[in-house]
Design an enzyme around this catalytic site. Sequence first.
Site, mmCIF file in Angstrom:
data_model
loop_
_atom_site.group_PDB
_atom_site.id
_atom_site.type_symbol
_atom_site.label_atom_id
_atom_site.label_comp_id
_atom_site.label_asym_id
_atom_site.label_seq_id
_atom_site.Cartn_x
_atom_site.Cartn_y
_atom_site.Cartn_z
ATOM 1 N N GLU A 216 30.361 49.587 46.214
ATOM 2 C CA GLU A 216 31.663 49.555 46.892
ATOM 3 C C GLU A 216 32.184 50.983 47.087
ATOM 4 O O GLU A 216 32.669 51.347 48.166
ATOM 5 C CB GLU A 216 32.690 48.772 46.063
ATOM 6 C CG GLU A 216 32.439 47.276 45.959
ATOM 7 C CD GLU A 216 31.570 46.889 44.774
ATOM 8 O OE1 GLU A 216 30.810 47.762 44.270
ATOM 9 O OE2 GLU A 216 31.642 45.721 44.355
ATOM 10 N N ARG A 273 36.372 51.288 31.600
ATOM 11 C CA ARG A 273 37.715 50.719 31.406
ATOM 12 C C ARG A 273 38.518 51.472 30.357
ATOM 13 O O ARG A 273 39.652 51.079 30.042
ATOM 14 C CB ARG A 273 37.603 49.230 31.056
ATOM 15 C CG ARG A 273 36.678 48.928 29.891
ATOM 16 C CD ARG A 273 36.334 47.451 29.825
ATOM 17 N NE ARG A 273 35.343 47.138 28.802
ATOM 18 C CZ ARG A 273 34.026 47.180 28.977
ATOM 19 N NH1 ARG A 273 33.530 47.567 30.156
ATOM 20 N NH2 ARG A 273 33.199 46.855 28.018
ATOM 21 N N HIS A 389 60.404 32.914 38.138
ATOM 22 C CA HIS A 389 60.655 32.029 39.275
ATOM 23 C C HIS A 389 59.353 31.498 39.858
ATOM 24 O O HIS A 389 59.330 31.026 40.996
ATOM 25 C CB HIS A 389 61.476 32.766 40.336
ATOM 26 C CG HIS A 389 62.848 33.113 39.824
ATOM 27 N ND1 HIS A 389 63.910 32.243 39.922
ATOM 28 C CD2 HIS A 389 63.294 34.191 39.144
ATOM 29 C CE1 HIS A 389 64.982 32.799 39.363
ATOM 30 N NE2 HIS A 389 64.622 33.980 38.867
ATOM 31 N N LYS A 513 25.913 41.771 41.137
ATOM 32 C CA LYS A 513 25.617 42.985 41.909
ATOM 33 C C LYS A 513 24.216 42.891 42.518
ATOM 34 O O LYS A 513 24.004 43.202 43.688
ATOM 35 C CB LYS A 513 25.645 44.218 40.997
ATOM 36 C CG LYS A 513 26.988 44.648 40.502
ATOM 37 C CD LYS A 513 26.829 45.947 39.724
ATOM 38 C CE LYS A 513 28.064 46.322 38.954
ATOM 39 N NZ LYS A 513 27.884 47.458 38.075
HETATM 40 O O1 F6P Z 1 30.744 46.590 37.442
HETATM 41 C C1 F6P Z 1 31.609 46.856 36.389
HETATM 42 C C2 F6P Z 1 31.777 48.327 36.237
HETATM 43 O O2 F6P Z 1 30.626 48.893 35.739
HETATM 44 C C3 F6P Z 1 32.968 48.652 35.370
HETATM 45 O O3 F6P Z 1 32.697 48.613 34.033
HETATM 46 C C4 F6P Z 1 33.344 49.994 35.884
HETATM 47 O O4 F6P Z 1 34.640 50.360 35.504
HETATM 48 C C5 F6P Z 1 33.194 49.770 37.366
HETATM 49 O O5 F6P Z 1 32.070 48.932 37.487
HETATM 50 C C6 F6P Z 1 33.017 51.009 38.198
HETATM 51 O O6 F6P Z 1 31.896 51.723 37.811
HETATM 52 P P1 F6P Z 1 31.690 53.207 38.251
HETATM 53 O O7 F6P Z 1 32.790 54.018 37.692
HETATM 54 O O8 F6P Z 1 30.341 53.609 37.706
HETATM 55 O O9 F6P Z 1 31.696 53.258 39.759
#
Ligand code: F6P
Length: 549
Positions: A216, A273, A389, A513
Amino acid sequence: MSDSPKLTRRPEWTALEDHRAGALLHPDLRELFAADPGRAERYVVRVGDLRIDYSKNLVTDETLALLQELATATGVFGLRDAMFRGEKINVTEDRAVLHTALRAPRDAVIEVDGENVVPKVHAVLDKMTDFAERVRSGEWTGHTGKRIRNVVNIGIGGSDLGPAMAYEALRAYSDRALTFRFVSNVDGADLHEAVRDLDPAETLFIVASKTFTTIETITNATSARSWLLAGLDGADKAVAKHFVALSTNAGKVAEFGIDVDNMFEFWDWVGGRYSYDSAIGLSLMIAIGPDRFREMLDGFRIVDEHFRNAPAEANAPLLLGLLGIWYGNFFGAQSHAVLPYSHYLSKFTAYLQQLDMESNGKSTDRDGKPVEWQTGPVVWGTPGTNGQHAYYQLIHQGTKLIPADLIGFARPVAELNEELKAQHDLLMANLFAQGQALAFGKTAAEVRAEGVPEEQVPHRTFQGNHPTTTILATELTPSVLGQLIALYEHKVFVQGAVWNIDSFDQWGVELGKVLAKRVEPALTEGARVPGLDPSTAALVAAYRELKEV
Ligand code: F6P
């Protein structure tokens, strides 16, 4: 392989089961308060600027003592100390778990594989500081010499949620002359909406990805580069002035075409995270300035030190973690609501969803065996009073037990005008009212006493006994935000330790993925995808047909 007894066969666990089936079979908060006049004052724990009131939980002194015994028996404290020491407690990835090193003071020594990582942390913080100051002052200009006015962070998961949440939370501290946008979704609409009103000559893209392989993010970054080059007449060297990277993977950053001098590094011992106080926070640092960013790190550190040193009975993350275990494992609660009474915390719960659910959404224990007990809850919630609400009805009168955290502040941010500031008491009145209504409800006798017609009495009765924990602070400052995040980080840690799961891997996201990569050619080129199940194959065929209409 550990030879420790199975969690649910431990005497500390069965003692809690007996306690639940005995003294707390029908816990009643009215009775608990009546029996213990000092409860409201005693069931409060303080850490830094946070005042955490847990008096409206379905617990007694005995419950708390039994939960602490469970923590001791399951080795929470040993694992905690191992984490702080830099041991490789992320067993499935053989990695240290050292987000706490990101906020360690300059003179601390924390070793991973014999190397002190603290100097590296501070070198990156210093590099971020220098860069952030240059952007904020206008010294860092774009390719055409115009100053940067827009910062677009491109990342997903931990590389998006943290900075996006914290920027929102600390907006009042941000440089209002700069515009910040956060792009995460591979849906092209996200990038489109983020940049459509921006001037490429004034826009800086921060590509945030720990691995720099996340499809992405790489896809969005590639499209952002095209947008930039189209807007700047295809000047390839513009990339150097308009793209920086935040990553652990210098090779991939260079391959993408970003100069590694413009890369801000972090390390494999920082989980995605758990990373927004690393280089991943660069957009936030540009927004609020390096001093405020460091104040936030100090806030994190206050709670780290508390978690490490406070006695069990006054240890806030331990307590919150154990309360969650109490409800999840002994009351069958499936979810946990986090309800901030602060508009600035509108992305706080979404951030916590990844923190908690990606960490503790596991069903295999650290020894590779299936767990036979409930692990992480569904975490959800939105800012009060909006939720009141919408879905509070279900919390009050539905059939599910939903423990909740109510978070509020004594003062609104200084920037509001006097009329808007005056609204703050009304906001907080709602927080306190909800805590009261959830805990103590309204009995049928009380409803009748109001003259309500008998047939309506059952509908207008509130059973109460819905547990809440109220977290109060004076103001939502950078330090307080750091304290709140560290509080939840360590809460999640405690729960993972008790459940004997690895809270620091995320194998569960991998299958989707891989399959998405496999399915994509079927959508774009109509390629036959081997091994596609009949249901998905039919969906793909329908999609292609609809696309052609
Ligand atoms: O797919 C989950 C994950 O690996 C998360 O743990 C992470 O925060 C996110 O994708 C983004 O990963 P990256 O920082 O390697 O693009």
